[in-house]
Design a protein around this motif. Sequence first.
Motif, PDB file in Angstrom:
ATOM      1  N   TYR A   1       7.597  53.501  30.654  1.00  0.00           N
ATOM      2  CA  TYR A   1       7.118  52.114  30.648  1.00  0.00           C
ATOM      3  C   TYR A   1       6.171  51.877  31.819  1.00  0.00           C
ATOM      4  O   TYR A   1       5.124  51.231  31.676  1.00  0.00           O
TER       5      TYR A   1
ATOM      6  N   ASN B   1       9.758  64.275  28.299  1.00  0.00           N
ATOM      7  CA  ASN B   1       9.257  64.272  29.679  1.00  0.00           C
ATOM      8  C   ASN B   1       7.948  65.057  29.795  1.00  0.00           C
ATOM      9  O   ASN B   1       7.051  64.673  30.552  1.00  0.00           O
TER      10      ASN B   1
ATOM     11  N   CYS C   1      17.296  56.802  29.561  1.00  0.00           N
ATOM     12  CA  CYS C   1      16.889  55.473  30.041  1.00  0.00           C
ATOM     13  C   CYS C   1      16.031  55.581  31.300  1.00  0.00           C
ATOM     14  O   CYS C   1      15.067  54.827  31.470  1.00  0.00           O
ATOM     15  N   CYS C   2      16.356  56.524  32.168  1.00  0.00           N
ATOM     16  CA  CYS C   2      15.535  56.759  33.368  1.00  0.00           C
ATOM     17  C   CYS C   2      14.129  57.210  32.969  1.00  0.00           C
ATOM     18  O   CYS C   2      13.124  56.744  33.534  1.00  0.00           O
ATOM     19  N   SER C   3      14.059  58.111  31.986  1.00  0.00           N
ATOM     20  CA  SER C   3      12.753  58.587  31.525  1.00  0.00           C
ATOM     21  C   SER C   3      11.967  57.464  30.852  1.00  0.00           C
ATOM     22  O   SER C   3      10.743  57.365  31.012  1.00  0.00           O
TER      23      SER C   3
ATOM     24  N   GLY D   1      12.150  54.388  31.644  1.00  0.00           N
ATOM     25  CA  GLY D   1      11.636  53.566  32.737  1.00  0.00           C
ATOM     26  C   GLY D   1      10.330  54.113  33.272  1.00  0.00           C
ATOM     27  O   GLY D   1       9.362  53.365  33.500  1.00  0.00           O
ATOM     28  N   SER D   2      10.268  55.440  33.460  1.00  0.00           N
ATOM     29  CA  SER D   2       9.026  56.086  33.908  1.00  0.00           C
ATOM     30  C   SER D   2       7.925  55.923  32.864  1.00  0.00           C
ATOM     31  O   SER D   2       6.755  55.687  33.191  1.00  0.00           O
TER      32      SER D   2
ATOM     33  N   GLU E   1      22.407  59.553  27.766  1.00  0.00           N
ATOM     34  CA  GLU E   1      21.840  58.219  27.568  1.00  0.00           C
ATOM     35  C   GLU E   1      21.244  57.688  28.874  1.00  0.00           C
ATOM     36  O   GLU E   1      20.158  57.107  28.883  1.00  0.00           O
ATOM     37  N   CYS E   2      21.949  57.906  29.977  1.00  0.00           N
ATOM     38  CA  CYS E   2      21.466  57.475  31.288  1.00  0.00           C
ATOM     39  C   CYS E   2      20.158  58.173  31.647  1.00  0.00           C
ATOM     40  O   CYS E   2      19.208  57.542  32.120  1.00  0.00           O
ATOM     41  N   ARG E   3      20.088  59.487  31.388  1.00  0.00           N
ATOM     42  CA  ARG E   3      18.883  60.253  31.709  1.00  0.00           C
ATOM     43  C   ARG E   3      17.703  59.803  30.847  1.00  0.00           C
ATOM     44  O   ARG E   3      16.559  59.717  31.325  1.00  0.00           O
TER      45      ARG E   3
END
Length: 359
Positions: A173, A131, A166-168, A170-171, A162-164
């Motif tokens: 991308y 991040n 994937c969120c990162s 997304g940001s 894993e969820c966190r």
Amino acid sequence: MGQDQTKQQIEKGLQLYQSNQTEKALQVWMKVLEKGSDLVGRFRVLGCLVTAHSEMGRYKEMLKFAVVQIDTARELEDADFLLESYLNLARSNEKLCEFHKTISYCKTCLGLPGARAGAQLGGQVSLSMGNAFLGLSLFQKALESFEKALRYAHNNDDTMLECRVCCSLGSFYAQVKESMKIALQHGDRPLQALCLLCFADIHRSRGDLETAFPRYDSAMSIMTEIGNRLGQVHVLLGVAKCWMARKVLDKALDAIEKAQDLAEEVGNKLSQLKLHCLSEGIYRSKGLQRELRAHVVRFHECVEETELYCGLCGESIGEKNSRLQALPCSHIFHLRCLQNNGTRSCPNCRRASMKPGFV
């Protein structure tokens, strides 16, 4: 306040917090902090306060309690407590957009000895570092950190991590996509090539090789056009990893050989080391001992040429997954060697100050 009473009050605060009585929970924990004499209990309640203020968006307060927690961990002289507190310090700085500090504290976490570093918190450290790299628009380093965090999540069945991640991602991308739009508007070919390479690496990390290959081809076309040979090495490295994922080892070797020629032309030793490592893995799986030995020898020659040696034990740095420590004078040693040496000054230049700066 004794140990048992401290535990009871921490638990009481957690129950209040989970029932959305946040302010009452904070009051209970602050009383424990003021009156508690048990260091472990103090450390735990500081962790609760850090988490609560993070979720409430009070990041300056979060940082304040993280700093106090570091001091408590040092009093306890426990590596696991230090790891957790440095991670909280890294997260606090991440929330405050102090990205360089975040990266520094994450590296400190990775340099600390302790069983939980790899097993439990390593993925969270990698996520926080990713991040921070993303905040600095260092896309390649961000993606490497996110991939590492995702591996931790998969290896430990940590669905929340894993969820966190994937969120990162997304940001990540979205930022790369926006950078690509700007590059196209301004005709910035080097930035276009970098974005295409990032897109390709994203798809490769997801296992979407059909999409990754065309992106690598486009990136290679621009890298060749602008004469960026090191960029071409990075593209070929990604292509080789794609072929390895498909178990098409001969094509992987073709890409590695092309990349190796370019890396030698440029004189980039780090890329050469990475490529020799990939070649070793392929030839080992093929059972070709002569070729394997040749790459092992070349790998050691590259290590010698980079002159990366510990000034205490004389062993090469980077050959094994050993924790390192950089001193303020910029000399680097194995962490274990410094701990065993017992001096408060640099063994090379004798400068005082052993303020940690882990790498």
